[in-house]
Design a protein around this motif. Structure first.
Motif, PDB file in Angstrom:
ATOM      1  N   PHE A  69       0.842  -1.210   0.000  1.00 43.85           N
ATOM      2  CA  PHE A  69       0.000   0.000   0.000  1.00 43.85           C
ATOM      3  C   PHE A  69       0.872   1.254   0.000  1.00 43.85           C
ATOM      4  N   LYS A  70       1.933   1.235   0.782  1.00 44.28           N
ATOM      5  CA  LYS A  70       2.827   2.396   0.823  1.00 44.28           C
ATOM      6  C   LYS A  70       3.550   2.570  -0.518  1.00 44.28           C
ATOM      7  N   ALA A  71       4.009   1.464  -1.088  1.00 40.80           N
ATOM      8  CA  ALA A  71       4.758   1.557  -2.350  1.00 40.80           C
ATOM      9  C   ALA A  71       3.886   2.146  -3.453  1.00 40.80           C
ATOM     10  N   LEU A  72       2.593   1.810  -3.414  1.00 42.79           N
ATOM     11  CA  LEU A  72       1.679   2.325  -4.454  1.00 42.79           C
ATOM     12  C   LEU A  72       1.023   3.624  -4.013  1.00 42.79           C
ATOM     13  N   ASN A  73       1.453   4.126  -2.880  1.00 40.43           N
ATOM     14  CA  ASN A  73       0.934   5.393  -2.354  1.00 40.43           C
ATOM     15  C   ASN A  73      -0.584   5.357  -2.184  1.00 40.43           C
ATOM     16  N   TYR A  74      -1.072   4.231  -1.694  1.00 38.92           N
ATOM     17  CA  TYR A  74      -2.517   4.090  -1.506  1.00 38.92           C
ATOM     18  C   TYR A  74      -2.976   4.878  -0.284  1.00 38.92           C
ATOM     19  N   GLN A  75      -3.981   5.709  -0.476  1.00 36.15           N
ATOM     20  CA  GLN A  75      -4.538   6.525   0.608  1.00 36.15           C
ATOM     21  C   GLN A  75      -5.867   5.903   1.012  1.00 36.15           C
ATOM     22  N   PRO A  76      -5.907   5.158   2.087  1.00 35.38           N
ATOM     23  CA  PRO A  76      -7.154   4.448   2.418  1.00 35.38           C
ATOM     24  C   PRO A  76      -8.254   5.399   2.879  1.00 35.38           C
ATOM     25  N   LYS A  77      -9.490   5.024   2.602  1.00 37.74           N
ATOM     26  CA  LYS A  77     -10.630   5.777   3.131  1.00 37.74           C
ATOM     27  C   LYS A  77     -10.734   5.555   4.638  1.00 37.74           C
ATOM     28  N   HIS A  78     -10.547   4.299   5.038  1.00 36.37           N
ATOM     29  CA  HIS A  78     -10.658   3.944   6.456  1.00 36.37           C
ATOM     30  C   HIS A  78      -9.272   3.650   7.026  1.00 36.37           C
ATOM     31  N   THR A  79      -9.161   3.739   8.304  1.00 35.77           N
ATOM     32  CA  THR A  79      -7.887   3.385   8.938  1.00 35.77           C
ATOM     33  C   THR A  79      -7.671   1.873   8.832  1.00 35.77           C
ATOM     34  N   ILE A  80      -6.513   1.513   8.339  1.00 41.26           N
ATOM     35  CA  ILE A  80      -6.191   0.087   8.238  1.00 41.26           C
ATOM     36  C   ILE A  80      -5.191  -0.250   9.328  1.00 41.26           C
ATOM     37  N   ARG A  81      -5.545  -1.245  10.125  1.00 38.73           N
ATOM     38  CA  ARG A  81      -4.676  -1.681  11.219  1.00 38.73           C
ATOM     39  C   ARG A  81      -4.002  -2.991  10.842  1.00 38.73           C
ATOM     40  N   PHE A  82      -2.707  -2.996  10.965  1.00 40.17           N
ATOM     41  CA  PHE A  82      -1.906  -4.188  10.701  1.00 40.17           C
ATOM     42  C   PHE A  82      -1.509  -4.742  12.069  1.00 40.17           C
ATOM     43  N   VAL A  83      -2.111  -5.863  12.432  1.00 38.34           N
ATOM     44  CA  VAL A  83      -1.999  -6.330  13.817  1.00 38.34           C
ATOM     45  C   VAL A  83      -1.231  -7.650  13.897  1.00 38.34           C
ATOM     46  N   LEU A  84      -0.163  -7.629  14.699  1.00 36.13           N
ATOM     47  CA  LEU A  84       0.597  -8.841  14.992  1.00 36.13           C
ATOM     48  C   LEU A  84       0.130  -9.302  16.372  1.00 36.13           C
ATOM     49  N   PHE A  85      -0.794 -10.258  16.374  1.00 33.76           N
ATOM     50  CA  PHE A  85      -1.467 -10.662  17.610  1.00 33.76           C
ATOM     51  C   PHE A  85      -0.549 -11.468  18.533  1.00 33.76           C
ATOM     52  N   ALA A  86      -0.733 -11.252  19.835  1.00 32.39           N
ATOM     53  CA  ALA A  86       0.003 -12.010  20.850  1.00 32.39           C
ATOM     54  C   ALA A  86      -0.751 -13.297  21.197  1.00 32.39           C
ATOM     55  N   ASN A  87       0.030 -14.347  21.499  1.00 32.20           N
ATOM     56  CA  ASN A  87      -0.498 -15.511  22.236  1.00 32.20           C
ATOM     57  C   ASN A  87      -1.720 -16.188  21.627  1.00 32.20           C
ATOM     58  N   GLU A  88      -1.666 -16.455  20.326  1.00 32.02           N
ATOM     59  CA  GLU A  88      -2.761 -17.237  19.752  1.00 32.02           C
ATOM     60  C   GLU A  88      -2.690 -18.684  20.207  1.00 32.02           C
ATOM     61  N   GLU A  89      -1.476 -19.212  20.327  1.00 30.62           N
ATOM     62  CA  GLU A  89      -1.323 -20.666  20.455  1.00 30.62           C
ATOM     63  C   GLU A  89      -1.907 -21.258  21.728  1.00 30.62           C
ATOM     64  N   ASN A  90      -1.671 -20.612  22.844  1.00 32.79           N
ATOM     65  CA  ASN A  90      -2.189 -21.239  24.072  1.00 32.79           C
ATOM     66  C   ASN A  90      -2.928 -20.240  24.960  1.00 32.79           C
ATOM     67  N   GLY A  91      -3.858 -19.502  24.310  1.00 34.72           N
ATOM     68  CA  GLY A  91      -4.640 -18.589  25.122  1.00 34.72           C
ATOM     69  C   GLY A  91      -5.489 -17.580  24.346  1.00 34.72           C
ATOM     70  N   THR A  92      -5.051 -17.206  23.152  1.00 33.09           N
ATOM     71  CA  THR A  92      -5.702 -16.135  22.362  1.00 33.09           C
ATOM     72  C   THR A  92      -5.988 -14.898  23.213  1.00 33.09           C
ATOM     73  N   ARG A  93      -5.071 -14.624  24.118  1.00 29.91           N
ATOM     74  CA  ARG A  93      -5.282 -13.464  24.984  1.00 29.91           C
ATOM     75  C   ARG A  93      -5.136 -12.158  24.194  1.00 29.91           C
ATOM     76  N   GLY A  94      -4.243 -12.149  23.212  1.00 26.31           N
ATOM     77  CA  GLY A  94      -4.061 -10.949  22.394  1.00 26.31           C
ATOM     78  C   GLY A  94      -5.331 -10.605  21.639  1.00 26.31           C
ATOM     79  N   ALA A  95      -5.948 -11.615  21.051  1.00 27.20           N
ATOM     80  CA  ALA A  95      -7.171 -11.396  20.271  1.00 27.20           C
ATOM     81  C   ALA A  95      -8.289 -10.867  21.155  1.00 27.20           C
ATOM     82  N   LYS A  96      -8.405 -11.463  22.343  1.00 28.88           N
ATOM     83  CA  LYS A  96      -9.463 -11.021  23.268  1.00 28.88           C
ATOM     84  C   LYS A  96      -9.230  -9.572  23.676  1.00 28.88           C
TER      85      LYS A  96
END
Lengths: 456, 456
Positions: free
Chosen positions: A305-332
């Motif tokens: 998106f940055k390379a193509l200079n894309y200007q999003p209408k909405h805020t786009i969140r790029f999320v690296l979630f914590a602890n999916e494997e034994n708790g999904t606490r990050g997602a919660k």
């Protein structure tokens, strides 16, 4: 006549839109397929950091790397969202052997490949040595409940190989990994061995989370590699009395602090779209497929998106979630914080089914959403996605659906290879095909772009 | 009203047919996904026999194994169809190095991974040592033609990574492997090095056939691994004068006799349907993907039809073609013999694009044929095939189209991984996913079944 007029007025606009969109998606594809960053990112995450279970030093390193990488990729803002995560440690080198008495009266032993299940208690250095009771199902366990006491119960339930979509086979069997220990402990078992959740032809054991029923004794639990399962089966099938020794060292430490690492591309309008994968992995491998692939795809989409200079209408969140494997606490945490802040979430997309060649997307959403996405299929076909289905989404975005009723989705790559490496020592960089991973990112980027532009 | 009556009369019959067909295809799928034979067959062909270039002792072993295996799989008849095949031998261990003079005035050398191209002449033990001229295209060669004499020409033409379907990138570049030597020999080059036909990230060189223009001097030719290409590029990009040494030993021996190995399942009606792959492979690997996969799929379909007691209307021929790699003599022989015998060929299907997860089929056929096949797509979707396209078929069935106008087709698996292993030392059993291979066989079996039943 009216109908024809209607068509002649509107058709060019529709064709023009589709054509603009296909041009932009083609640019995304060209950028991503030509970029060295996905390989370099995955190399660092797997070879420099490696396995990164919640609570481990590698979790901390991965969080720092994630924040720095999102920053360098061009995020408008990067922040860390703290959450309490469980802290299980393997504690030592898991080891096991099976033995039987030959027809000649000699005791014969063979080491077997095992890995303690995540969250399980260890046997400690003295180990557990006991006769093995093989069961083929929980029904089988119930029918043999009077023989369980003092035994090591071996859950020997093969994947249903006739299921083309391998996650269905996993879905049917994973209950033995999750609940097998407590169900056997109820009848006095000393430990459990579980056939690895895989349809591979190699001998890697596949770990993964298990959980205890609080009211029952906690007993050790380990997964067994499939070639060794074949060996054990051959002993039982020959009528041998089989014993096993098991040495594991797992223990739960007090909860500790982990973080979702979040990069934002700010939009002009109100509303948030989330893309993500999970940053943690099991401790026994590099977490390349699970879920290095999803992490790298997420970062790759930001880069594109940055390379193509894309200007999003909405805020786009790029999320690296914590602890999916034994708790999904990050997602919660992420969904709870979104609810508390009264954020408006349009859509959330996850990649956690591997960096394999993309086939489609699966969602939790109203049927009208699925219909709309399917109307966009011609824009995806060139890149491998051929359907949108309403069959659930990944563990990290599902809480947004549950709490905020946000339509959520996950990339559905081809599933044949996933359980060859899932939670096993061979989930390493070398088993990821970087072009397949990139194709997944292209389809994800295209979907986010279309939803940002046209809404749902 | 008439229309409604028409529908109500015919619809149940159509639904019934589709439902019978989907049940039968599901049975094929269940049999194939549960069977151990595909793995065992591929294991024997790759690990016990190995590389099996036309003319080699392994070719003879593979022919004997193929005949025996088709027999044991239940063919009504098995026969060998003789053809003359070229007999090229590598003759020794290929070796090369590049060197340059450092800024400090020291000569620095590095061994690079190379494989002589099939059909090429060797340098002999004295080798060729000469300055390297790097060219980026044939146009570039022409523009530098006055500098070619006495040099080793290095064709440094990367795959176009932006092409999603990797065979298109191969199609654009393979001319440098095929014609590069003679085009450079025309201007006095001593040898050529060719960037491997691959988009992989490893360093395996990828061999493959080349051919000389008879009127020009025959010079040695070898493929270079991609990491070493990067290294050589770094030297040129730093302005270094690069030299290379090359040692290869290839030679053509007199033609010898090879065989197409053919198993038949006899039909009640006149007419023949062919399914096949090619039994030969390059000498530097196990030929697991190219084309052990196609051979095993072919045999697997015979096993599945026999297991389900399928009685074909037409005779189905399971053909293990000879010498696809450097001559396609087996394919030509098969089509010529079919024409001479005035056989009626309904359809021919090949698998030679790898045992990867299936995506579709490509054909050479009338558009009406494509339309008919596309009307059957709902029967394939569950198993991964989502389109039939009119974009050509494989080298082993194309002569049937050319000579007899038979509609011909090839399985189109996902293409991302193919050129990682194609003609390279890593084309081994371990790089085949047996479930993906089986899915290819399921779709092929389904197609053969439908064409046998309904015609084209």
């Amino acid at each position: 006549m009216k109908k024809i007029l209607f068509l002649s007025l509107f058709l060019p606009a529709i064709i023009h839109a589709q054509s603009d969109d296909s041009v932009f998606i083609h640019q995304l594809s060209n950028y991503i397929l030509s970029s060295d960053s996905p390989y370099n990112d995955l190399f660092y995450l797997t070879k420099r950091i490696g396995g990164r279970l919640a609570g481990s030093p590698q979790m901390v390193q991965a969080e720092a790397w994630g924040a720095k990488t999102l920053q360098q990729a061009g995020a408008d803002a990067v922040f860390a969202q703290a959450c309490q995560v469980p802290h299980w440690v393997r504690g030592g080198k898991d080891k096991a052997a099976v033995s039987f008495v030959t027809n000649g009266g000699q005791k014969q032993s063979k080491a077997i490949a095992v890995l303690a299940l995540g969250n399980s208690v260890g046997t400690g250095p003295q180990g557990i040595i006991a006769p093995v009771l093989r069961v083929k199902s929980f029904d089988d366990l119930e029918s043999k409940k009077d023989s369980v006491k003092g035994k090591i119960v071996f859950y020997d339930v093969p994947f249903d190989d006739t299921l083309v979509f391998t996650f269905r086979a996993y879905g049917k069997n994973v209950i033995y990994r999750g609940q097998g220990a407590s169900r056997a402990a109820k009848y006095g078992a000393l430990a459990v061995l579980v056939r690895s959740m895989s349809n591979s032809v190699d001998n890697y054991p596949h770990t993964g989370s298990m959980h205890y029923t609080d009211s029952l004794p906690k007993i050790p639990a380990a997964a067994v590699g499939l070639r060794d399962v074949k060996y054990i089966d051959s002993l039982f099938d020959a009528g041998k009395a089989v014993s096993a020794s098991l040495f594991t060292y797992g223990k739960m430490l007090p909860d500790t602090t982990g973080h979702n690492i979040i990069g934002e591309l700010k939009g002009q309008d109100n509303g948030i779209i989330t893309i993500g994968g999970h940053l943690d992995s099991w401790d026994v491998n590099e977490g390349a497929t699970d879920d290095g692939a999803g992490i790298v795809q997420t970062i790759t989409i930001l880069r594109a998106f940055k390379a193509l200079n894309y200007q999003p209408k909405h805020t786009i969140r790029f999320v690296l979630f914590a602890n999916e494997e034994n708790g999904t606490r990050g997602a919660k945490k992420y969904a709870e914080a979104a609810k508390e802040a009264n954020e408006k979430h349009l859509f959330a997309l996850e990649s956690d089914a591997g960096g394999f060649t993309p086939r489609g997307f699966s969602l939790m959403a109203a049927d009208s959403v699925i219909d709309k996405l399917n109307s966009w299929l011609p824009l995806f076909k060139l890149y491998g996605v051929t359907d949108f289905v309403n069959e659930g989404a990944g563990a990290d975005v599902t809480p947004l659906y549950t709490l905020l009723n946000t339509p959520v989705a996950e990339l559905r790559p081809d599933s044949q290879r996933y359980f060859d490496v899932h939670h096993a020592p061979n989930d390493v960089l070398e088993n990821v095909n970087i072009r397949e991973l990139k194709l997944g990112a292209i389809n994800m980027a295209a979907l986010i772009y279309l939803i940002d532009k046209y809404g749902l």
